[in-house]
Scaffold this active site. Structure first.
Site, PDB file in Angstrom:
ATOM      1  N   LYS A 131     -29.619  17.197  27.646  1.00  0.00           N
ATOM      2  CA  LYS A 131     -28.412  17.245  26.808  1.00  0.00           C
ATOM      3  C   LYS A 131     -27.227  17.774  27.606  1.00  0.00           C
ATOM      4  CE  LYS A 131     -30.353  19.727  23.484  1.00  0.00           C
ATOM      5  NZ  LYS A 131     -31.797  19.627  23.749  1.00  0.00           N
ATOM      6  N   CYS A 176     -30.068  29.565   9.917  1.00  0.00           N
ATOM      7  CA  CYS A 176     -30.540  29.509  11.290  1.00  0.00           C
ATOM      8  C   CYS A 176     -30.909  30.891  11.817  1.00  0.00           C
ATOM      9  CB  CYS A 176     -29.402  28.870  12.091  1.00  0.00           C
ATOM     10  SG  CYS A 176     -29.568  28.835  13.847  1.00  0.00           S
ATOM     11  N   MET A 177     -30.009  31.850  11.681  1.00  0.00           N
ATOM     12  CA  MET A 177     -30.210  33.150  12.317  1.00  0.00           C
ATOM     13  C   MET A 177     -30.234  34.320  11.347  1.00  0.00           C
ATOM     14  SD  MET A 177     -30.638  32.336  15.280  1.00  0.00           S
ATOM     15  CE  MET A 177     -30.950  34.038  15.698  1.00  0.00           C
ATOM     16  N   MET A 202     -36.569  29.280  15.176  1.00  0.00           N
ATOM     17  CA  MET A 202     -36.554  28.846  13.779  1.00  0.00           C
ATOM     18  C   MET A 202     -37.887  29.016  13.050  1.00  0.00           C
ATOM     19  SD  MET A 202     -33.561  28.293  13.104  1.00  0.00           S
ATOM     20  CE  MET A 202     -32.939  29.315  14.423  1.00  0.00           C
ATOM     21  N   GLY A 245     -29.943  29.110  18.022  1.00  0.00           N
ATOM     22  CA  GLY A 245     -29.872  27.659  18.121  1.00  0.00           C
ATOM     23  C   GLY A 245     -28.491  27.120  18.395  1.00  0.00           C
ATOM     24  N   GLN A 246     -27.463  27.939  18.210  1.00  0.00           N
ATOM     25  CA  GLN A 246     -26.102  27.443  18.356  1.00  0.00           C
ATOM     26  C   GLN A 246     -25.365  28.238  19.431  1.00  0.00           C
ATOM     27  OE1 GLN A 246     -24.287  25.910  14.537  1.00  0.00           O
ATOM     28  NE2 GLN A 246     -25.511  27.581  13.742  1.00  0.00           N
TER      29      GLN A 246
END
Lengths: 797, 222
Positions: free
Chosen positions: A86, A170-171, A345, A382-383
């Protein structure tokens, strides 16, 4: 000169022999200078990658206003010159030919182009009509200045606290896990632990696909002859399992029982670290109604609570053989091994997410595997700026910048003073969290649905919210609800948008991210956004200014000044709300420097902007030394590295909830999940990501190399189940839950392998929305939903 | 100068196959089966006949060190460079994989063919140009996803991304001087990956017995 293949082979063999004799392959030696790099003719500048929370740095090569190439940044500590698929293709995300380039308003069901001036008026009108019902929904992809501007606008300007990020999905449980354990958010360790650990434990985590650069940072140590033992605990075999020495397959939700079993064994063998625990830890347990801080407990009570979690009992409910549990316990009982835990996650998207987070921290504390390089419980994000923006700026319904809470009067006062707002401006009542915000928005006003307008930035809730039918699609029938979406491409969310605003993305704007290891990373705009696309910060400031000009009191400070007054280096007020003037000064720098003092209260001292410019990010607390230089911190709470721990102290949890420098070791019981397979819905359904796509693929789907590698979602099933159903790879299947049905192709014996009775579906494919099937049940403390387990039925289409 | 289009999988594979076959190596990529947007076989024949190093249709400029005896090699070189470029988003990007990978059970099975390089019949697996890294699929993605026949997949608009095409060309100080290295060396430290026995036709070194490439070959001056 030409010679045939045979001669060539012969001479090559001679070359190999020569090279072997000389101890080197042709040019493949460590001291080779890499002074020749591709693309000397391009202009190169640094930027963090746009995708996950790892926070790799890339070098961006531009020419004639376009990005043409990407390199892994050799100067970056995080990735040391390497990227993942990616990251190497990140430049392509700017150039999908369907980029949004003009504001659009829905009229008679159609999105029609309008001017920015009109768009700003539409938003200002919505706010004037129903200010308490106006909400902002953002994400951990907001840059720090973007999140900060939204935070100030909603809480300091509109006084309603209706702001939440998708980080809630997510977090949130990681945050509550840190708070409940250490009294302050974010990891103590950092990625350096990955270079030092002897044992790596992945708890429901697949970093080989989701954080590939971090995973290979560990696994490449094996290529250098080092020994790293990998325990993979999962509900499905993944690419990470391919590297594992031990795979512990557990029944969903029983991770809590496993953690309790290991803790019980530490005590049973008398192998817990009495010295460390005695000096640095206290015990904690749940109150009757689960709460963030619970109530004090004792070692005796803790040990008694663990008593039922014998190997036999836990083998029975988790399905993990006692011998494997014993092996994992062996490692925690061995003080000579350095143990790093990774999770993301699988632990966070869990109705017992807060509990499971605290149990992992607790295992490391109880066993003393904490606070030295390689001994670390490390939560991954995740971000790219889930930590930097959502958590540190605090773009959450209950939070204020720098770890403050809207419910605390002194914290509100701090913010009002920092922002020069009249006291009482900030509303003491928390706003609506993600699930509540969207539930409210999709409920008719007449039935109490108080949120009337949501402005979405940098995220795609139309694909990522759980139970989409209820929490997103319900909006369609409600005429008085209004959805504003700042986006870069058409998405599942823009389909229902009433107003679409074209945004600049990534290196089309200045930005600052904060990654998983407390590292704050800055970059500059390197190319111009297409058409009329503009920065998200500008969009917020422009709306604020429109309200200010219309006489809105909330947009004024104590002295009547505009709340987003931006001064240039000479102290001159720059009209940044007027787009042609937005880049007359560096608004990012101005907002970041305004925000920076907020971070001090929780000792998360940030480096000055100009210092960040010169670095590949710095890990807070970053403190200035006597020689004027700025020093980052790798190991927080550890005396040998953290400047806030007194000299001579081994460890100090200086934000301890008990005020005595101690972290909390929790007992949290196993409790069954809200939905389990039954006769009607006999399979466990798990959802997740794949390596090629980032989240909902709105960016990676537009990169041909990534789309072509993974063009469709699928349902992954076990070979035995496939045989029983008479299904093979490519057959069309219908997956049903109590929330909906989805038809998609089967993949048997694929990249992952769920155990019999389990299926997996990735969520990236906007045509095949698995979140129409998932459950909105959420953790009572963090409010984070569980996307990893619900009951499903499976049949041929 | 035009950029190479993305070739279809079959075209790329055919290109890989031809690189191993000396008798057809001159045809290179041009001898692939016609696919969407590519010229017909007859057109290709004509094109390859007419094609010279200075033909504006060719993607690569004539190397400045060309001598008349080397034109065959130059042609093969161009074909190989075009093939190489078709596997990448831009010069420096990790190449995509022109074959299915999910049927291989473990990531390490990549090494079975790409460790030292491998030739079987007409198929060539190039060795890795960089030191062994544990997770090949971290950077290299396939062009042949397993479910492509079961589902057409997500459809997105075309991209207008135009990647850096190629650096270079190499230069020589005088006719017999060793050519400079016309490309970056990040992740490309094993010269024999492309220039050795299992490398690309037209790019293979004439003197594989010499072990230390960078003794004589230096970076291209700006």
């Amino acid at each position: 000169m030409r010679f045939d293949r045979r001669e060539f082979m012969a001479r090559s063999a001679m070359a190999a022999a020569t090279a072997a004799a000389a101890g080197m392959a042709s040019g493949n030696t460590a001291d080779v200078s890499l002074n020749v790099l591709d693309g000397d003719e391009l202009t190169w500048d640094k930027a963090p990658c746009r995708f996950c929370g790892t926070g790799c740095h890339v070098m961006v090569g531009t020419r004639n206003g376009k990005v043409e190439a990407i390199r892994g940044d050799l100067k970056a500590d995080v990735n040391k010159g390497l990227l993942c698929a990616k990251g190497y293709h990140v430049a392509g995300i700017l150039y999908g030919e369907d980029r949004l380039t003009t504001p659009m308003l829905r009229r008679n069901g159609q999105l029609e182009p309008i001017t920015w001036d009109e768009a700003i008026d539409v938003i200002a009108d919505r706010i004037e009509v129903d200010q308490p019902g106006f909400a902002i929904y953002g994400s951990g992809q907001w840059t720090i200045p973007e999140g900060y501007a939204c935070q100030k606008f909603i809480k300091g300007g509109l006084s309603n606290n209706n702001i939440d990020p998708n980080a809630r999905l997510c977090m949130a449980s990681a945050v509550t896990g840190f708070l409940a354990t250490y009294g302050v958010d974010e990891p103590a360790g950092c990625y350096d632990d990955l270079d030092a650990c002897d044992v790596l434990i992945t708890w429901g985590n697949n970093p080989a696909e989701m954080h590939p650069v971090l995973f290979s940072r560990v696994m490449d140590r094996r290529s250098r002859g080092e020994h790293v033992e990998l325990f993979d605990l999962g509900t499905r075999r993944t690419r990470t399992t391919d590297f594992a020495d031990h795979y512990l397959n557990f029944t969903p939700q029983t991770d809590l029982a496993i953690a309790n079993c290991i803790a019980r064994e530490l005590i049973a063998r008398d192998a817990w670290d009495k010295d460390f625990v005695g000096k640095h830890c206290a015990f904690r347990k749940d109150t009757e109604k689960p709460s963030l801080f619970g109530e004090p407990s004792s070692f005796k009570e803790y040990a008694a609570s663990l008593e039922p979690y014998t190997f036999e009992y836990v083998e029975e409910i988790s399905g993990v053989p006692a011998a494997q549990l014993r092996l994992l316990a062996d490692r925690f009982c061995d003080p000579s091994k350095k143990i790093t835990s990774l999770w993301c996650m699988g632990v966070n998207q869990h109705t017992r997410g807060t509990a499971m987070n605290t149990l992992i921290h607790g295992l490391h504390l109880l066993s003393g595997h904490f606070g030295t390089p390689g001994d670390s419980p490390t939560s991954l994000t995740g971000q790219p700026s889930a930590c930097g923006t959502a958590r540190e700026v605090g773009t959450l319904a209950h939070a204020l910048p720098g770890g403050r809470l809207v419910a605390k009067e002194p914290h509100r006062t701090h913010c009002e003073d920092f922002w020069n707002l009249p006291h009482g401006r900030i509303n003491p009542k928390p706003g609506t969290h993600t699930v509540a915000m969207w539930d409210n928005f999709c409920t008719p006003t007449s039935e109490g649905g108080k949120v009337s307008t949501i402005w979405v930035q940098v995220t795609n809730p139309g694909q990522t919210l759980p139970n989409l039918q209820k929490l997103f699609n319900g909006k369609e029938a409600l005429e008085d609800k209004f959805l504003i979406v700042s986006e870069v491409y058409p998405t599942a969310t823009t389909k229902l948008a009433d107003l679409v605003l074209p945004s600049a993305m990534w290196v089309e704007k200045n930005g600052i991210f904060g990654n998983s290891e407390r590292r704050t990373q800055q970059w500059f705009r390197q190319v111009m956004p297409p058409g009329d696309a503009r920065d998200d910060v500008w969009q917020v400031v422009a709306v604020a200014r429109r309200l200010f000009d219309r006489g809105h009191e909330g947009m004024r400070g104590r002295d009547g000044e505009f709340i987003f007054t931006v001064l240039d280096d000479e102290g001159v007020d720059v009209p940044v709300w007027d787009w042609p003037h937005y880049y007359d000064t560096n608004v990012d720098k101005y907002l970041y420097e305004e925000y920076r003092p907020f971070a001090r209260m929780k000792h998360k001292d940030l480096a000055p902007y100009d210092v960040l410019v010169e670095s590949r990010g710095l890990r807070w607390p970053v403190v200035q030394q006597s020689d004027g230089s700025w020093r980052e911190t790798r190991f927080r709470f550890s005396g040998f590295d953290d400047p806030y721990v007194a000299h001579g102290e081994e460890i100090d949890f200086y934000h301890s909830k008990t005020g005595d420098g101690k972290a909390q070791i929790w007992f949290r019981p196993y409790a069954p999940p809200p939905e389990s397979p039954d006769a009607d819905y006999p399979f466990w359904l798990c959802t997740g990501r794949v390596l090629e796509h980032w989240h909902t693929a709105t960016m990676t789907g537009r990169v041909p190399q990534l789309r072509d590698a993974m063009p469709t979602a699928y349902v992954e099933l076990n070979g035995a189940d496939a045989k029983a159903l008479g299904v093979s790879t490519g057959d069309r299947m219908v997956v049903s839950t109590r929330r909906g049905d989805l038809e998609l192709p089967a993949w048997v014996g694929g990249r992952g392998a769920p155990p019999s009775g389990s299926i997996f579906i990735p969520f990236f494919d906007e045509r095949l929305l698995v979140n129409e099937l998932t459950l909105e049940a959420h953790d009572p403390i963090s409010k984070q939903p569980d996307y990893k387990k619900c009951a499903a039925a499976l049949r041929r289409a | 100068m035009t950029r190479p289009r993305m070739l279809s999988n079959s075209a790329i594979l055919a290109g890989v196959l031809t690189t191993a076959g000396a008798s057809i190596l001159l045809a290179g990529v041009l001898a692939t089966t016609p696919t969407d947007g590519l010229p017909s076989p007859a057109e290709q024949d004509a094109a390859s006949q007419a094609r010279s190093l200075t033909n504006p249709d060719t993607n690569f400029e004539s190397p400045t060190w060309k001598s008349s005896q080397q034109s065959d090699r130059d042609q093969a070189c161009m074909n190989s460079l075009n093939l190489r470029a078709s596997l990448r988003a831009y010069e420096g990007a990790p190449p995509t994989i022109p074959h299915d990978i999910e049927s291989f059970t473990r990531t390490k099975s990549c090494l079975d063919c790409h460790g030292d390089g491998f030739v079987m019949g007409t198929r060539v697996a190039h060795p890795m140009p960089h030191p062994y890294l544990a997770a090949c699929e971290q950077c290299h993605v396939t062009q042949e996803p397993p479910l492509s026949r079961a589902d057409p997949g997500m459809q997105f608009a075309e991209t207008s991304f135009e990647g850096l095409f190629r650096t270079g060309p190499a230069t020589r100080a005088w006719d017999e001087a060793p050519p400079t290295i016309p490309h970056g060396r990040l992740m490309r430290t094993n010269c024999l990956a492309c220039h050795g026995t299992h490398g690309y036709e037209g790019l293979q070194t004439t003197h594989p017995e010499r072990a230390n490439c960078i003794q004589c070959h230096v970076g291209t001056p700006e």
